[in-house]
Design an enzyme around this catalytic site. Structure first.
Site, PDB file in Angstrom:
ATOM      1  N   LYS A  15       0.844  -1.206   0.000  1.00  8.06           N
ATOM      2  CA  LYS A  15       0.000   0.000   0.000  1.00  8.06           C
ATOM      3  C   LYS A  15       0.868   1.239   0.000  1.00  8.06           C
ATOM      4  CE  LYS A  15       0.888   1.328   4.446  1.00  8.06           C
ATOM      5  NZ  LYS A  15       1.648   2.514   4.805  1.00  8.06           N
ATOM      6  N   PRO A 100       9.008  -4.089  -0.362  1.00  3.82           N
ATOM      7  CA  PRO A 100      10.188  -3.680   0.413  1.00  3.82           C
ATOM      8  C   PRO A 100      10.002  -3.915   1.916  1.00  3.82           C
ATOM      9  CG  PRO A 100       9.647  -2.017  -1.235  1.00  3.82           C
ATOM     10  CD  PRO A 100       8.547  -3.035  -1.284  1.00  3.82           C
ATOM     11  N   GLY A 103       9.610  -0.740   4.840  1.00  2.00           N
ATOM     12  CA  GLY A 103       9.720   0.386   3.918  1.00  2.00           C
ATOM     13  C   GLY A 103       8.578   1.383   3.973  1.00  2.00           C
ATOM     14  N   MET A 105       5.461   0.403   3.304  1.00  2.00           N
ATOM     15  CA  MET A 105       4.479  -0.065   2.328  1.00  2.00           C
ATOM     16  C   MET A 105       3.660  -1.236   2.875  1.00  2.00           C
ATOM     17  SD  MET A 105       6.404   0.399  -1.315  1.00  2.00           S
ATOM     18  CE  MET A 105       4.840   0.460  -2.198  1.00  2.00           C
ATOM     19  N   ALA A 106       3.684  -1.397   4.194  1.00  2.00           N
ATOM     20  CA  ALA A 106       2.866  -2.395   4.901  1.00  2.00           C
ATOM     21  C   ALA A 106       3.210  -3.835   4.530  1.00  2.00           C
ATOM     22  CB  ALA A 106       1.369  -2.128   4.703  1.00  2.00           C
ATOM     23  N   GLY A 107       4.480  -4.107   4.258  1.00  2.00           N
ATOM     24  CA  GLY A 107       4.882  -5.471   3.901  1.00  2.00           C
ATOM     25  C   GLY A 107       4.611  -6.468   5.019  1.00  2.00           C
ATOM     26  N   GLY A 108       4.971  -6.116   6.243  1.00  2.00           N
ATOM     27  CA  GLY A 108       4.738  -7.024   7.382  1.00  2.00           C
ATOM     28  C   GLY A 108       3.250  -7.223   7.618  1.00  2.00           C
ATOM     29  N   ALA A 110       0.941  -6.955   5.332  1.00  2.00           N
ATOM     30  CA  ALA A 110       0.455  -7.746   4.196  1.00  2.00           C
ATOM     31  C   ALA A 110       0.674  -9.229   4.466  1.00  2.00           C
ATOM     32  CB  ALA A 110       1.179  -7.319   2.917  1.00  2.00           C
ATOM     33  N   ASP A 142      -2.468  -1.477  10.208  1.00  2.00           N
ATOM     34  CA  ASP A 142      -2.542  -1.515   8.744  1.00  2.00           C
ATOM     35  C   ASP A 142      -3.019  -2.873   8.215  1.00  2.00           C
ATOM     36  OD1 ASP A 142      -1.538   1.035   8.655  1.00  2.00           O
ATOM     37  OD2 ASP A 142       0.474   0.463   7.991  1.00  2.00           O
TER      38      ASP A 142
END
Ligand code: C5P
EC number: 2.7.1.148
Length: 302
Positions: A15, A100, A103, A105-108, A110, A142
């Protein structure tokens, strides 16, 4: 409850926050937000397979920087779902990372949403969408949005979602910086920078919501706003040069993605995305660039 024995893979998007309006710190330490989330087409995948114990493995960029023990949010997702349904969280979760790491971008988040959906499918728990969203909110601010995708306004600490209409495709370039930034540290820096000032109630900007609904990239560019950006730049001053490099190369607008340090560049079309990406790489102000479109659908079983 029947456990499926074939592996279940869930794909989940990253995101960007097209608006992140941050209020004053609450008594619980969180901040009330008006958080306009937009899912972008960079994806992680989480595969759940039955196992003798809870185990996590990962592949992809920077996976040496994510924990493979029970502190990984994906593991906590499996544990929470299993506990609610009175079963053991015996599952192997394999994470293929493309978002990333650390980063903004809410990777964790996600990965947590993807693990939850994958385990729910594997274990046939029959959990309702509302129960899954509840668990997501318990996992992190998130995480509900990662499950839902598209575009949404997040109120509260970001977990109370209202879906938003999006009237077209937006094109983005993302510049990945060296290393990550800790979200609590960035919020802490926000508190330090705003100490002694009146922090207004966070509100979504009507012109931003209208730009999203119209699919109007120029109008969206004019309305992009991130209240965490001064804090992220204070902790990582080198990001200013990245923002300037992308703008000089023709991006419609540039901003820090969430708590950073990834920077996001809204561009007018795919051709401009290629040009801005090349210029950002050549500028030497970032480690990697990624091109992606939005909106993207939320977590889905493949
Ligand atoms: O909810 P999540 O675990 O992702 O939040 C990580 C940290 O970010 C919190 O511990 C808090 O320091 C900060 N945060 C905040 N206000 C929010 C969301 C996150 O202060 N609305």
């Amino acid at each position: 409850m029947t456990t499926i024995t074939t592996p279940i893979t869930v794909r989940v998007p990253a995101k960007v926050n097209v608006q992140l309006a941050v209020g004053a710190a609450r008594p619980d330490g969180f901040h009330d937000l008006a958080n306009v989330f937009l899912a972008v087409g960079l994806y992680d995948e989480v595969t759940a397979t039955p196992a003798d114990t809870l185990r996590i493995t990962a592949e992809g960029h920077d996976v040496d920087r994510i924990p493979l023990d029970r502190t990984n949010l994906a593991a906590r997702a499996a544990e929470l779902l299993a506990a609610r349904h009175g079963i053991e969280p015996h599952v192997h979760l394999h994470i293929r990372k493309d978002i990333p790491v650390a980063g903004g971008m809410a990777g964790g988040s996600a990965d947590a949403a993807a693990a939850l959906l994958a385990c729910d499918t594997l274990w046939s728990t029959g959990a309702s969408r509302d129960e899954l969203l509840d668990i997501c909110a318990e996992l992190g601010s998130d995480v509900p949005f990662s499950l839902v995708g598209g575009a949404a306004l997040g109120r509260g600490r970001g977990e109370l979602l209202t879906p938003l209409p999006v009237g077209g495709t937006f094109h983005w370039v993302f510049a990945v910086a060296d290393g990550g930034l800790s979200t609590p540290a960035v919020y802490g820096e926000f508190d330090r920078l705003t100490a002694g000032t009146e922090v207004p109630e966070p509100e979504a900007a009507p012109e931003l919501l209208a730009a999203l609904e119209a699919g109007d990239a120029t109008a969206l560019a004019a309305a992009l706003a991130n209240d965490l950006q001064p804090a992220a730049l204070s902790l990582r001053p080198s990001l200013t040069a990245t923002l300037e490099a992308g703008t000089a190369a023709g991006a419609l607008a540039a901003l820090v993605s969430g708590s950073g340090p990834t920077t996001a560049f809204l561009v007018k079309d795919a051709e401009s995305a290629g040009e801005v990406a090349a210029a950002l790489l050549a500028s030497g102000t970032c480690r990697q660039v990624r091109v992606a479109d939005s909106p993207a659908v939320g977590a889905r079983v493949l």
